[in-house]
Design a protein around this motif. Sequence first.
Motif, PDB file in Angstrom:
ATOM      1  N   ILE A   1       0.839  -1.204   0.000  1.00  0.00           N
ATOM      2  CA  ILE A   1       0.000   0.000   0.000  1.00  0.00           C
ATOM      3  C   ILE A   1       0.872   1.252   0.000  1.00  0.00           C
ATOM      4  CG2 ILE A   1      -1.663   1.327   1.368  1.00  0.00           C
ATOM      5  CD1 ILE A   1      -2.839  -1.396   2.258  1.00  0.00           C
ATOM      6  N   LEU A   2       1.936   1.264   0.789  1.00  0.00           N
ATOM      7  CA  LEU A   2       2.837   2.418   0.834  1.00  0.00           C
ATOM      8  C   LEU A   2       3.532   2.648  -0.513  1.00  0.00           C
ATOM      9  CD1 LEU A   2       4.407   1.995   4.395  1.00  0.00           C
ATOM     10  CD2 LEU A   2       2.668   3.637   3.663  1.00  0.00           C
ATOM     11  N   VAL A   3       3.972   1.575  -1.154  1.00  0.00           N
ATOM     12  CA  VAL A   3       4.608   1.696  -2.478  1.00  0.00           C
ATOM     13  C   VAL A   3       3.601   2.218  -3.491  1.00  0.00           C
ATOM     14  CG1 VAL A   3       5.618   0.368  -4.384  1.00  0.00           C
ATOM     15  CG2 VAL A   3       6.374  -0.030  -2.040  1.00  0.00           C
ATOM     16  N   TRP A   4       2.372   1.748  -3.443  1.00  0.00           N
ATOM     17  CA  TRP A   4       1.338   2.207  -4.369  1.00  0.00           C
ATOM     18  C   TRP A   4       1.069   3.696  -4.179  1.00  0.00           C
ATOM     19  CZ3 TRP A   4      -3.833   3.836  -3.637  1.00  0.00           C
ATOM     20  CH2 TRP A   4      -4.572   3.948  -4.814  1.00  0.00           C
ATOM     21  N   ILE A   5       0.969   4.160  -2.920  1.00  0.00           N
ATOM     22  CA  ILE A   5       0.756   5.586  -2.627  1.00  0.00           C
ATOM     23  C   ILE A   5       1.936   6.403  -3.132  1.00  0.00           C
ATOM     24  CG2 ILE A   5       0.589   7.283  -0.758  1.00  0.00           C
ATOM     25  CD1 ILE A   5      -1.028   5.162   0.806  1.00  0.00           C
ATOM     26  N   TRP A   6       3.139   5.915  -2.926  1.00  0.00           N
ATOM     27  CA  TRP A   6       4.345   6.616  -3.396  1.00  0.00           C
ATOM     28  C   TRP A   6       4.344   6.742  -4.918  1.00  0.00           C
ATOM     29  CZ3 TRP A   6       8.818   4.651  -5.981  1.00  0.00           C
ATOM     30  CH2 TRP A   6       9.863   5.566  -6.067  1.00  0.00           C
ATOM     31  N   ILE A   7       3.992   5.688  -5.634  1.00  0.00           N
ATOM     32  CA  ILE A   7       3.936   5.717  -7.103  1.00  0.00           C
ATOM     33  C   ILE A   7       2.876   6.693  -7.578  1.00  0.00           C
ATOM     34  CG2 ILE A   7       3.307   4.353  -9.141  1.00  0.00           C
ATOM     35  CD1 ILE A   7       4.720   1.954  -7.798  1.00  0.00           C
ATOM     36  N   MET A   8       1.719   6.692  -6.957  1.00  0.00           N
ATOM     37  CA  MET A   8       0.649   7.607  -7.365  1.00  0.00           C
ATOM     38  C   MET A   8       1.052   9.058  -7.133  1.00  0.00           C
ATOM     39  SD  MET A   8      -1.372   5.593  -8.712  1.00  0.00           S
ATOM     40  CE  MET A   8      -2.779   6.585  -9.079  1.00  0.00           C
ATOM     41  N   ASN A   9       1.747   9.352  -6.045  1.00  0.00           N
ATOM     42  CA  ASN A   9       2.219  10.711  -5.791  1.00  0.00           C
ATOM     43  C   ASN A   9       3.254  11.129  -6.826  1.00  0.00           C
ATOM     44  OD1 ASN A   9       0.593  11.299  -3.626  1.00  0.00           O
ATOM     45  ND2 ASN A   9       2.067  10.592  -2.095  1.00  0.00           N
ATOM     46  N   ASN A  10       4.123  10.219  -7.227  1.00  0.00           N
ATOM     47  CA  ASN A  10       5.126  10.534  -8.244  1.00  0.00           C
ATOM     48  C   ASN A  10       4.481  10.802  -9.596  1.00  0.00           C
ATOM     49  OD1 ASN A  10       7.283  10.449  -6.533  1.00  0.00           O
ATOM     50  ND2 ASN A  10       7.875   8.366  -7.054  1.00  0.00           N
ATOM     51  N   LYS A  11       3.418  10.076  -9.916  1.00  0.00           N
ATOM     52  CA  LYS A  11       2.709  10.318 -11.176  1.00  0.00           C
ATOM     53  C   LYS A  11       2.074  11.701 -11.175  1.00  0.00           C
ATOM     54  CE  LYS A  11       1.619   5.676 -12.749  1.00  0.00           C
ATOM     55  NZ  LYS A  11       0.557   4.731 -13.074  1.00  0.00           N
ATOM     56  N   LYS A  12       1.510  12.114 -10.066  1.00  0.00           N
ATOM     57  CA  LYS A  12       0.901  13.440  -9.968  1.00  0.00           C
ATOM     58  C   LYS A  12       1.953  14.520 -10.159  1.00  0.00           C
ATOM     59  CE  LYS A  12      -2.999  12.316  -7.010  1.00  0.00           C
ATOM     60  NZ  LYS A  12      -3.591  12.485  -5.675  1.00  0.00           N
ATOM     61  N   GLU A  13       3.132  14.340  -9.585  1.00  0.00           N
ATOM     62  CA  GLU A  13       4.212  15.312  -9.731  1.00  0.00           C
ATOM     63  C   GLU A  13       4.684  15.380 -11.178  1.00  0.00           C
ATOM     64  OE1 GLU A  13       7.272  14.373  -6.974  1.00  0.00           O
ATOM     65  OE2 GLU A  13       5.975  14.646  -5.235  1.00  0.00           O
ATOM     66  N   ALA A  14       4.702  14.239 -11.873  1.00  0.00           N
ATOM     67  CA  ALA A  14       5.147  14.224 -13.263  1.00  0.00           C
ATOM     68  C   ALA A  14       4.137  14.911 -14.169  1.00  0.00           C
ATOM     69  CB  ALA A  14       5.376  12.794 -13.735  1.00  0.00           C
ATOM     70  N   VAL A  15       2.856  14.813 -13.857  1.00  0.00           N
ATOM     71  CA  VAL A  15       1.813  15.411 -14.690  1.00  0.00           C
ATOM     72  C   VAL A  15       1.778  16.920 -14.531  1.00  0.00           C
ATOM     73  CG1 VAL A  15      -0.679  15.541 -15.028  1.00  0.00           C
ATOM     74  CG2 VAL A  15       0.413  13.328 -14.766  1.00  0.00           C
ATOM     75  N   THR A  16       1.898  17.402 -13.300  1.00  0.00           N
ATOM     76  CA  THR A  16       1.857  18.842 -13.086  1.00  0.00           C
ATOM     77  C   THR A  16       3.234  19.413 -13.331  1.00  0.00           C
ATOM     78  OG1 THR A  16       2.311  18.555 -10.738  1.00  0.00           O
ATOM     79  CG2 THR A  16       0.003  18.683 -11.385  1.00  0.00           C
ATOM     80  N   SER A  17       3.303  20.413 -14.215  1.00  0.00           N
ATOM     81  CA  SER A  17       4.590  21.015 -14.524  1.00  0.00           C
ATOM     82  C   SER A  17       4.809  22.225 -13.627  1.00  0.00           C
ATOM     83  CB  SER A  17       4.634  21.419 -15.989  1.00  0.00           C
ATOM     84  OG  SER A  17       3.636  22.369 -16.227  1.00  0.00           O
TER      85      SER A  17
END
Length: 152
Positions: A21-37
């Motif tokens: 669950i922690l790894v999944w949350i970390w991946i989702m947060n990284n995707k959000k950072e990559a999308v927002t410039s």
Amino acid sequence: MEQKKIIINTSIIALASIPFILVWIWIMNNKKEAVTSPVVSLNIEEYQNPQASEESIFIPLTEEKKAELIAIRNITGKITSININTIELIPTEGKKIILKVPSTGANFFSQTVQKDGSFLNKEIGLLELPKDKKVDIQYNSQKMEVMLIVVK
């Protein structure tokens, strides 16, 4: 005894799933950072003075490039004659012009308006250019070479 096994198995499953669950949350947060410039602030002084910053993105134009940009002209007119080397046209205002067709670098498009009001540009060949139809032409006035023709 049976109930203790169930509690132990449930606890093991719960503890083992926490890292996933922690790894999944970390991946989702990284995707959000990559999308927002990130917002980049530009300093106008850096554009006016390219030596103002070592990391300046301003690249001054050479005199040759400036001359090329100054030589670019845009006109509207009708094509009267086409062959593999030249295009003859009559601008809406002015005298007949004969432009050379370079072996590479010239683009020819036919523009149509779609139902939703947007434009659709379809690439066409040199010999597919229609005569006596309105065209927008971009050319190099120093070399008298065609760069772009858009059929309206």
